[in-house]
Motif scaffolding. Sequence first.
Motif, PDB file in Angstrom:
ATOM      1  N   LEU A  38       0.839  -1.211   0.000  1.00 31.63           N
ATOM      2  CA  LEU A  38       0.000   0.000   0.000  1.00 31.63           C
ATOM      3  C   LEU A  38       0.870   1.256   0.000  1.00 31.63           C
ATOM      4  N   ALA A  39       1.962   1.198   0.796  1.00 30.61           N
ATOM      5  CA  ALA A  39       2.852   2.364   0.900  1.00 30.61           C
ATOM      6  C   ALA A  39       3.496   2.670  -0.449  1.00 30.61           C
ATOM      7  N   ALA A  40       3.661   1.638  -1.288  1.00 32.36           N
ATOM      8  CA  ALA A  40       4.345   1.825  -2.581  1.00 32.36           C
ATOM      9  C   ALA A  40       3.356   2.061  -3.729  1.00 32.36           C
ATOM     10  N   TRP A 146       3.229  -1.751  12.188  1.00 30.94           N
ATOM     11  CA  TRP A 146       3.864  -1.403  10.923  1.00 30.94           C
ATOM     12  C   TRP A 146       4.127   0.094  10.963  1.00 30.94           C
ATOM     13  N   ASP A 147       5.347   0.483  10.588  1.00 30.45           N
ATOM     14  CA  ASP A 147       5.709   1.891  10.623  1.00 30.45           C
ATOM     15  C   ASP A 147       5.799   2.407   9.178  1.00 30.45           C
ATOM     16  N   PHE A 148       4.908   3.342   8.827  1.00 26.98           N
ATOM     17  CA  PHE A 148       4.879   3.842   7.454  1.00 26.98           C
ATOM     18  C   PHE A 148       6.121   4.678   7.125  1.00 26.98           C
ATOM     19  N   SER A 150       9.485   4.164   8.388  1.00 30.75           N
ATOM     20  CA  SER A 150      10.661   3.312   8.153  1.00 30.75           C
ATOM     21  C   SER A 150      10.309   2.109   7.270  1.00 30.75           C
ATOM     22  N   LYS A 151       9.030   1.917   7.011  1.00 31.87           N
ATOM     23  CA  LYS A 151       8.528   0.804   6.186  1.00 31.87           C
ATOM     24  C   LYS A 151       8.989  -0.550   6.726  1.00 31.87           C
ATOM     25  N   GLN A 152       8.840  -0.687   8.018  1.00 36.41           N
ATOM     26  CA  GLN A 152       9.110  -1.995   8.627  1.00 36.41           C
ATOM     27  C   GLN A 152       8.257  -2.201   9.878  1.00 36.41           C
ATOM     28  N   VAL A 153       8.286  -3.454  10.353  1.00 34.93           N
ATOM     29  CA  VAL A 153       7.532  -3.770  11.570  1.00 34.93           C
ATOM     30  C   VAL A 153       8.400  -3.430  12.770  1.00 34.93           C
ATOM     31  N   VAL A 154       7.828  -2.715  13.737  1.00 38.62           N
ATOM     32  CA  VAL A 154       8.581  -2.375  14.945  1.00 38.62           C
ATOM     33  C   VAL A 154       7.873  -2.974  16.160  1.00 38.62           C
ATOM     34  N   ARG A 155       8.675  -3.328  17.168  1.00 40.05           N
ATOM     35  CA  ARG A 155       8.092  -3.784  18.442  1.00 40.05           C
ATOM     36  C   ARG A 155       8.192  -2.643  19.436  1.00 40.05           C
ATOM     37  N   MET A 156       7.086  -2.294  20.062  1.00 39.63           N
ATOM     38  CA  MET A 156       7.095  -1.200  21.044  1.00 39.63           C
ATOM     39  C   MET A 156       6.749  -1.745  22.419  1.00 39.63           C
ATOM     40  N   PRO A 157       7.653  -1.616  23.405  1.00 37.30           N
ATOM     41  CA  PRO A 157       7.261  -1.966  24.773  1.00 37.30           C
ATOM     42  C   PRO A 157       6.147  -1.012  25.227  1.00 37.30           C
ATOM     43  N   ALA A 158       5.307  -1.487  26.152  1.00 37.70           N
ATOM     44  CA  ALA A 158       4.182  -0.657  26.609  1.00 37.70           C
ATOM     45  C   ALA A 158       4.656   0.733  27.042  1.00 37.70           C
ATOM     46  N   ALA A 159       5.853   0.783  27.651  1.00 37.65           N
ATOM     47  CA  ALA A 159       6.346   2.063  28.182  1.00 37.65           C
ATOM     48  C   ALA A 159       6.558   3.100  27.087  1.00 37.65           C
ATOM     49  N   ASP A 160       6.688   2.670  25.823  1.00 41.43           N
ATOM     50  CA  ASP A 160       6.917   3.623  24.723  1.00 41.43           C
ATOM     51  C   ASP A 160       5.617   4.141  24.106  1.00 41.43           C
ATOM     52  N   ARG A 177       0.472   6.950  11.342  1.00 42.53           N
ATOM     53  CA  ARG A 177       1.838   6.585  10.926  1.00 42.53           C
ATOM     54  C   ARG A 177       2.212   5.161  11.319  1.00 42.53           C
ATOM     55  N   ARG A 178       1.588   4.655  12.380  1.00 39.17           N
ATOM     56  CA  ARG A 178       1.867   3.273  12.786  1.00 39.17           C
ATOM     57  C   ARG A 178       0.565   2.492  12.859  1.00 39.17           C
ATOM     58  N   VAL A 179       0.578   1.299  12.328  1.00 34.52           N
ATOM     59  CA  VAL A 179      -0.593   0.430  12.342  1.00 34.52           C
ATOM     60  C   VAL A 179      -0.321  -0.703  13.319  1.00 34.52           C
ATOM     61  N   VAL A 180      -1.113  -0.806  14.358  1.00 32.61           N
ATOM     62  CA  VAL A 180      -0.921  -1.899  15.316  1.00 32.61           C
ATOM     63  C   VAL A 180      -1.314  -3.216  14.644  1.00 32.61           C
ATOM     64  N   LEU A 181      -0.381  -4.165  14.623  1.00 30.71           N
ATOM     65  CA  LEU A 181      -0.638  -5.468  13.992  1.00 30.71           C
ATOM     66  C   LEU A 181      -0.995  -6.527  15.032  1.00 30.71           C
ATOM     67  N   GLY A 182      -0.402  -6.403  16.224  1.00 27.73           N
ATOM     68  CA  GLY A 182      -0.665  -7.386  17.272  1.00 27.73           C
ATOM     69  C   GLY A 182      -0.284  -6.819  18.627  1.00 27.73           C
ATOM     70  N   ILE A 183      -0.925  -7.347  19.668  1.00 29.50           N
ATOM     71  CA  ILE A 183      -0.594  -6.895  21.030  1.00 29.50           C
ATOM     72  C   ILE A 183      -0.149  -8.097  21.844  1.00 29.50           C
ATOM     73  N   THR A 184       0.827  -7.883  22.731  1.00 29.12           N
ATOM     74  CA  THR A 184       1.231  -8.955  23.646  1.00 29.12           C
ATOM     75  C   THR A 184       0.748  -8.583  25.045  1.00 29.12           C
ATOM     76  N   LEU A 185      -0.216  -9.364  25.502  1.00 28.33           N
ATOM     77  CA  LEU A 185      -0.816  -9.096  26.809  1.00 28.33           C
ATOM     78  C   LEU A 185       0.038  -9.728  27.899  1.00 28.33           C
ATOM     79  N   ALA A 186       0.058  -9.087  29.069  1.00 26.58           N
ATOM     80  CA  ALA A 186       0.766  -9.632  30.233  1.00 26.58           C
ATOM     81  C   ALA A 186      -0.294  -9.909  31.298  1.00 26.58           C
TER      82      ALA A 186
END
Length: 340
Positions: A38-40, A146-148, A150-160, A177-186
């Motif tokens: 989509l970005a391209a 997904w980060d539009f 840098s055009k890559q998938v990034v992992r963000m800790p909750a603190a960020d 600018r960022r599309v959440v693809l998945g969440i890791t629940l604790a």
Amino acid sequence: MLPTLHEQFSLRDLNSFGVEARARFFCRVRRADELAALAAEPRLAGLPRLLLGGGSNLLLTRDFDGVVIKVEPPGLREVGESGDAWCVEVGAGENWHATVERLLAMGRPGLENLALIPGNCGAAPIQNIGAYGVELAERLESLTAWDFDSKQVVRMPAADCDFGYRDSAFKHALAGRRVVLGITLALPKRWQPVAGYADVAHELRARGIAQPSAHDIFETVVAIRRRKLPDPAAIGNAGSFFKNPIVSRDEHRALIAHHPSLVGYPLPGGRVKLAAAWLIDAAGLKGATRGRAGVYDRQALVLVNRGGATGAEILALAREVQDKVAEKFGIRLEPEPVIV
Ligand code: EPU
């Protein structure tokens, strides 16, 4: 691979207010490579983007002259542990309530206070969903997006994620600018009930339950929500339409002097969170109807589509609520859903 792009696509069935609005382009996305495509895509160059999950925190007031991306990555899997929590990764496209139920059945409690919140898992961090004493931020380990830029998938800790009351970086710096693809629940290994919230405590007492299990809390929250909040499948709505406003200790003192029955909850540091529903109710608007839009008669914080309302009609009612509350109490209520 480029997902199918639909043009002039009706969003009526994809927003819980059930209002009509068209997207110039619309597509469904399950994987990061589709976002890369989509970005391209030259047809989409420079167009604004609107990310859609379950559409339950959105008021569409016009057609969207850009691309609407419905985010639908599936899946749920246990991914290990982190300190005193079990970690479970869930795809952004999974329904939130079904996930809460599924985790309970797997013996992974911790989200039961958040039962019956409409929408999908990917939207949960955007507004940091919360109810009955628990917020997502307390149960999130990290997320992938997904980060539009840098055009890559990034992992963000909750603190960020800059979580606040119904707030996160995804509503501000990272919006669109960022599309959440998945969440890791604790989910806590040593589970404790959160039953201090007045409505929950009251309902548990009425049911004769002194030491609630996670399942008891789940059932209690479902019962309270069914009683107070309209089911979007029957009456279009987006849950609470306004945030509960936070005022200083002095402002609270001045207000309570004039309005002794004002409802507020003290916050650490002396500030007070006021019940917006009480303010709207006291301004005489509970149950009000304007054309086909209304203020719900069992919870004044919820605006509803009484059938065939346009987004503009609902927005006009929201403005009237803001104006009347401001006139009576000097407080400007801030809408909770995304308004387009
Ligand atoms: N009240 C009135 N009139 C009404 C409704 C409520 O005066 O019509 C007063 C009552 O005194 C009540 C107080 O307002 O005790 C608070 O009402 P309630 O307990 O229903 O909670 P709320 O503050 O209105 C918030 C969340 C809800 C969440 C509940 C329970 C926000 C914006 N809303 O509502 O979240 O379910 O607490 O934790 O924080 C949502 O975000 O969509 C949502 C439904």
